[in-house]
Design a protein around this motif. Structure first.
Motif, PDB file in Angstrom:
ATOM      1  N   ASP A  51       4.614   0.386   5.045  1.00 36.56           N
ATOM      2  CA  ASP A  51       5.270   1.743   4.530  1.00 36.56           C
ATOM      3  C   ASP A  51       4.151   1.235   3.372  1.00 36.56           C
ATOM      4  OD1 ASP A  51       7.536   1.378   5.319  1.00 36.56           O
ATOM      5  OD2 ASP A  51       7.982   0.293   4.022  1.00 36.56           O
ATOM      6  N   LEU A  52       3.133   0.654   3.290  1.00 43.16           N
ATOM      7  CA  LEU A  52       2.052   1.484   2.659  1.00 43.16           C
ATOM      8  C   LEU A  52       0.601   2.101   3.179  1.00 43.16           C
ATOM      9  CD1 LEU A  52      -0.200  -1.982   1.103  1.00 43.16           C
ATOM     10  CD2 LEU A  52       0.796  -0.676   0.330  1.00 43.16           C
ATOM     11  N   CYS A  53       1.404   2.525   4.122  1.00 40.21           N
ATOM     12  CA  CYS A  53       0.139   4.263   4.997  1.00 40.21           C
ATOM     13  C   CYS A  53       0.739   4.785   4.915  1.00 40.21           C
ATOM     14  CB  CYS A  53       0.075   3.704   6.199  1.00 40.21           C
ATOM     15  SG  CYS A  53      -1.210   2.764   6.247  1.00 40.21           S
ATOM     16  N   TYR A  54       2.716   4.762   5.073  1.00 46.39           N
ATOM     17  CA  TYR A  54       3.227   5.781   4.730  1.00 46.39           C
ATOM     18  C   TYR A  54       3.912   6.662   3.813  1.00 46.39           C
ATOM     19  CZ  TYR A  54       8.167   8.189   6.117  1.00 46.39           C
ATOM     20  OH  TYR A  54       8.981   9.439   6.656  1.00 46.39           O
ATOM     21  N   THR A  55       3.728   5.397   2.361  1.00 44.08           N
ATOM     22  CA  THR A  55       3.315   6.135   1.661  1.00 44.08           C
ATOM     23  C   THR A  55       2.475   7.236   1.223  1.00 44.08           C
ATOM     24  OG1 THR A  55       3.257   4.452   0.246  1.00 44.08           O
ATOM     25  CG2 THR A  55       5.714   4.833   0.384  1.00 44.08           C
ATOM     26  N   THR A  56       1.378   6.910   1.342  1.00 43.22           N
ATOM     27  CA  THR A  56       0.023   7.085   0.840  1.00 43.22           C
ATOM     28  C   THR A  56      -0.455   8.394   1.554  1.00 43.22           C
ATOM     29  OG1 THR A  56      -0.454   4.849   0.324  1.00 43.22           O
ATOM     30  CG2 THR A  56      -2.465   6.431   0.971  1.00 43.22           C
ATOM     31  N   SER A  57       0.709   8.431   2.942  1.00 50.67           N
ATOM     32  CA  SER A  57       0.136  10.340   3.619  1.00 50.67           C
ATOM     33  C   SER A  57       0.940  11.394   2.531  1.00 50.67           C
ATOM     34  CB  SER A  57       1.022   9.509   4.674  1.00 50.67           C
ATOM     35  OG  SER A  57       1.971   9.365   5.153  1.00 50.67           O
ATOM     36  N   SER A  58       1.829  10.697   2.302  1.00 50.38           N
ATOM     37  CA  SER A  58       2.491  11.977   0.838  1.00 50.38           C
ATOM     38  C   SER A  58       2.360  11.744  -0.430  1.00 50.38           C
ATOM     39  CB  SER A  58       3.735  12.189   1.642  1.00 50.38           C
ATOM     40  OG  SER A  58       4.757  10.988   1.305  1.00 50.38           O
ATOM     41  N   ILE A  59       2.907  10.214  -1.048  1.00 51.20           N
ATOM     42  CA  ILE A  59       2.714  10.506  -1.926  1.00 51.20           C
ATOM     43  C   ILE A  59       1.902  11.074  -3.336  1.00 51.20           C
ATOM     44  CG2 ILE A  59       4.069   9.136  -4.094  1.00 51.20           C
ATOM     45  CD1 ILE A  59       6.017   9.855  -1.815  1.00 51.20           C
ATOM     46  N   PRO A  83      10.579   2.498   1.149  1.00 48.94           N
ATOM     47  CA  PRO A  83       9.468   1.712   1.433  1.00 48.94           C
ATOM     48  C   PRO A  83       9.443   0.648  -0.015  1.00 48.94           C
ATOM     49  CG  PRO A  83       8.667   3.712   1.681  1.00 48.94           C
ATOM     50  CD  PRO A  83      10.534   4.188   1.145  1.00 48.94           C
ATOM     51  N   SER A  84       9.492   1.283  -1.410  1.00 43.86           N
ATOM     52  CA  SER A  84       9.805   0.271  -2.905  1.00 43.86           C
ATOM     53  C   SER A  84      10.414  -0.915  -2.634  1.00 43.86           C
ATOM     54  CB  SER A  84       9.557   1.414  -3.938  1.00 43.86           C
ATOM     55  OG  SER A  84      10.639   1.273  -3.994  1.00 43.86           O
ATOM     56  N   LEU A  85      11.827  -0.285  -2.110  1.00 45.19           N
ATOM     57  CA  LEU A  85      12.894  -1.320  -2.008  1.00 45.19           C
ATOM     58  C   LEU A  85      12.180  -2.790  -1.218  1.00 45.19           C
ATOM     59  CD1 LEU A  85      16.099   1.086  -2.555  1.00 45.19           C
ATOM     60  CD2 LEU A  85      14.574  -0.792  -4.712  1.00 45.19           C
ATOM     61  N   ASN A  86      11.996  -2.289   0.121  1.00 44.00           N
ATOM     62  CA  ASN A  86      11.195  -3.485   1.221  1.00 44.00           C
ATOM     63  C   ASN A  86      11.075  -4.776   0.984  1.00 44.00           C
ATOM     64  OD1 ASN A  86      12.823  -1.049   2.938  1.00 44.00           O
ATOM     65  ND2 ASN A  86      10.613  -0.898   3.928  1.00 44.00           N
ATOM     66  N   PRO A  87      10.418  -4.574   0.042  1.00 46.36           N
ATOM     67  CA  PRO A  87       9.494  -5.709  -0.798  1.00 46.36           C
ATOM     68  C   PRO A  87      10.403  -6.105  -1.503  1.00 46.36           C
ATOM     69  CG  PRO A  87       7.815  -4.396  -0.910  1.00 46.36           C
ATOM     70  CD  PRO A  87       8.836  -3.858  -0.610  1.00 46.36           C
ATOM     71  N   VAL A 137       8.986   9.391 -12.482  1.00 49.05           N
ATOM     72  CA  VAL A 137      10.087   7.579 -11.695  1.00 49.05           C
ATOM     73  C   VAL A 137       9.142   7.956 -10.400  1.00 49.05           C
ATOM     74  CG1 VAL A 137      11.431   8.155 -10.481  1.00 49.05           C
ATOM     75  CG2 VAL A 137      11.848   8.560 -12.758  1.00 49.05           C
ATOM     76  N   ILE A 138       8.340   8.634  -9.584  1.00 46.92           N
ATOM     77  CA  ILE A 138       7.701   8.526  -8.383  1.00 46.92           C
ATOM     78  C   ILE A 138       6.137   7.668  -8.621  1.00 46.92           C
ATOM     79  CG2 ILE A 138       6.223   9.907  -6.917  1.00 46.92           C
ATOM     80  CD1 ILE A 138       8.697  12.323  -7.536  1.00 46.92           C
ATOM     81  N   LEU A 139       5.785   7.942  -9.626  1.00 48.09           N
ATOM     82  CA  LEU A 139       4.348   7.306  -9.374  1.00 48.09           C
ATOM     83  C   LEU A 139       4.951   5.788  -9.392  1.00 48.09           C
ATOM     84  CD1 LEU A 139       1.404   7.599 -10.305  1.00 48.09           C
ATOM     85  CD2 LEU A 139       2.187   7.614 -12.440  1.00 48.09           C
ATOM     86  N   MET A 140       5.926   5.170 -10.537  1.00 53.66           N
ATOM     87  CA  MET A 140       6.717   3.388 -10.897  1.00 53.66           C
ATOM     88  C   MET A 140       7.333   3.417  -9.419  1.00 53.66           C
ATOM     89  SD  MET A 140       8.815   4.301 -14.324  1.00 53.66           S
ATOM     90  CE  MET A 140       9.549   2.957 -13.919  1.00 53.66           C
ATOM     91  N   PHE A 141       7.729   3.945  -8.531  1.00 58.87           N
ATOM     92  CA  PHE A 141       8.350   3.833  -7.043  1.00 58.87           C
ATOM     93  C   PHE A 141       6.809   3.606  -6.109  1.00 58.87           C
ATOM     94  CE2 PHE A 141      11.873   5.034  -8.111  1.00 58.87           C
ATOM     95  CZ  PHE A 141      13.480   4.362  -7.514  1.00 58.87           C
ATOM     96  N   TYR A 142       5.957   4.254  -6.546  1.00 56.17           N
ATOM     97  CA  TYR A 142       4.629   4.268  -5.363  1.00 56.17           C
ATOM     98  C   TYR A 142       3.754   3.434  -5.817  1.00 56.17           C
ATOM     99  CZ  TYR A 142       0.150   5.615  -3.466  1.00 56.17           C
ATOM    100  OH  TYR A 142      -1.492   5.337  -2.990  1.00 56.17           O
ATOM    101  N   LEU A 143       3.530   3.023  -7.622  1.00 56.17           N
ATOM    102  CA  LEU A 143       3.158   1.474  -7.764  1.00 56.17           C
ATOM    103  C   LEU A 143       4.036   0.498  -7.528  1.00 56.17           C
ATOM    104  CD1 LEU A 143       1.585   2.714 -11.299  1.00 56.17           C
ATOM    105  CD2 LEU A 143       0.102   2.000  -9.140  1.00 56.17           C
ATOM    106  N   MET A 144       4.951   0.552  -7.667  1.00 58.90           N
ATOM    107  CA  MET A 144       5.424  -0.544  -7.170  1.00 58.90           C
ATOM    108  C   MET A 144       5.571  -0.897  -5.612  1.00 58.90           C
ATOM    109  SD  MET A 144       9.226  -0.101  -8.812  1.00 58.90           S
ATOM    110  CE  MET A 144      10.430  -1.070  -7.463  1.00 58.90           C
ATOM    111  N   THR A 145       5.711  -0.057  -4.789  1.00 62.53           N
ATOM    112  CA  THR A 145       5.531  -0.307  -3.323  1.00 62.53           C
ATOM    113  C   THR A 145       4.323  -0.679  -2.598  1.00 62.53           C
ATOM    114  OG1 THR A 145       6.732   2.460  -2.953  1.00 62.53           O
ATOM    115  CG2 THR A 145       4.846   1.916  -0.905  1.00 62.53           C
ATOM    116  N   LEU A 146       3.436  -0.237  -4.128  1.00 63.24           N
ATOM    117  CA  LEU A 146       1.579  -0.634  -3.148  1.00 63.24           C
ATOM    118  C   LEU A 146       0.796  -2.334  -3.889  1.00 63.24           C
ATOM    119  CD1 LEU A 146      -0.586   2.338  -5.092  1.00 63.24           C
ATOM    120  CD2 LEU A 146      -0.260   1.754  -2.470  1.00 63.24           C
ATOM    121  N   ILE A 147       2.153  -2.746  -4.928  1.00 64.95           N
ATOM    122  CA  ILE A 147       2.369  -4.021  -5.178  1.00 64.95           C
ATOM    123  C   ILE A 147       3.421  -4.684  -4.217  1.00 64.95           C
ATOM    124  CG2 ILE A 147       2.668  -5.429  -7.090  1.00 64.95           C
ATOM    125  CD1 ILE A 147       2.076  -3.257  -9.375  1.00 64.95           C
TER     126      ILE A 147
END
Length: 309
Positions: free
Chosen positions: A73-81, A286-290, A33-43
């Protein structure tokens, strides 16, 4: 051992991020689930940044700040996810003390910056709706750049203060951080000394960075609501509700969880509850913002058509 020796020993130590190890049956599900949300955030966030850069129609203050938010948001998620995904996938859940302090600094810096940036974005919407004739003067490109820089500098300065105080707190022997990333409240629980001064400092600065922006955001939207009620144009009403409604939703998704975590003493939080709240604002928001900003957004749809066409 003197204080310097203790600090050197601490900085060389390995900490264990317990994360969700109390629910081993959940770890694989959470990983997917987290990997899917992280990829959504990046894209999603890369899409907004690239589109805002390529399309000249989106070279406006609103999309300038939105690009800043997407990069944040890209930096924020990448700092922990990524660290969380590694810990969920394998048996090793360790992080070096220095790595933990670096993570703590960037997570707190980027979170604080987002609070200020969301306040700046609400001022931009206030100027657009309530002062339309003066908008180009009020939101001059140079002034927009200054506001963005001020947001980043204030967030990183606030984090430097907390990181410095937390770095000098001696840790007890077990070295187990009951969280999935390094944050101030979780690290203060490992301390061998009274940390009430640290907790008070965290509450005060968190109140400044969370409550003051939130009050100013709600004031801006109060003024916008009054202006909207006086509007005669249906098209104008729809456009205002579209952009302002999206921003207000993003504000709610970020500020409500942040208030639950930071504006109360760490000892007052349930750790398990805190982990899932933190998971929401570090992974889901961060994934919902876009999606919130681009769905039903005519400017973005038009920019995509021009780019494809």
């Amino acid at each position: 051992m003197n204080d310097d020796g203790k600090k050197n020993a601490t900085s060389e130590a390995q900490l264990v991020l317990l994360g969700f190890s109390d629910w081993p049956q959940l770890e694989l599900v959470l990983f997917v689930v987290i990997l899917m949300f992280y990829l959504m955030t990046l894209i999603g966030n890369l899409f907004i940044i690239i589109l805002s850069y390529l399309d000249s129609h989106l070279h406006t203050p609103m999309y300038f700040f939105l690009s800043n938010l997407s990069f944040l948001d890209l930096c924020y998620t990448t700092s922990s996810i990524p660290q969380l995904l590694v810990n969920l996938w394998g048996p090793e859940k360790t992080i070096s003390y220095n790595g933990c302090m670096i993570q703590l600094y960037f997570v707190l810096a980027l979170g604080s910056t987002e609070c200020v940036l969301l306040m700046v974005m609400s001022y931009d919407r206030y100027a657009a709706v309530c002062r339309p004739l003066h908008y180009t003067v009020l939101m001059h490109p140079r002034f927009c750049q200054l506001l963005a820089v001020a947001s980043w500098v204030s967030g990183f300065t606030n984090s430097a203060l907390h990181s410095f105080f937390t770095f000098w707190v001696p840790l007890c022997g077990h070295r187990q951080v009951d969280h999935f990333f390094c944050e101030v409240p979780a690290l203060l629980r490992l301390s061998c000394i009274d940390t009430r001064a640290n907790e008070l400092t965290l509450m005060v600065t968190s109140s400044i960075f969370v409550l003051i922006p939130l009050i100013l955001i709600l004031s801006s939207y109060g003024a916008i609501a009054q202006a909207v009620l006086r509007m005669q144009s249906t098209t104008g009403l729809q456009k205002v509700f579209g952009t302002c409604g999206a921003h207000l939703m993003v504000v709610s998704l970020f500020f409500i969880p942040a208030m639950c975590i930071y504006i109360q003493p760490p000892s007052g939080n349930s750790q398990d509850q805190g982990k899932f709240i933190a998971l929401f604002y570090t992974v889901v928001t961060p994934s919902l913002n876009p999606l919130i900003y681009t769905l039903r957004n005519r400017d973005v749809r038009g920019a995509v058509k021009r780019l494809v066409g």
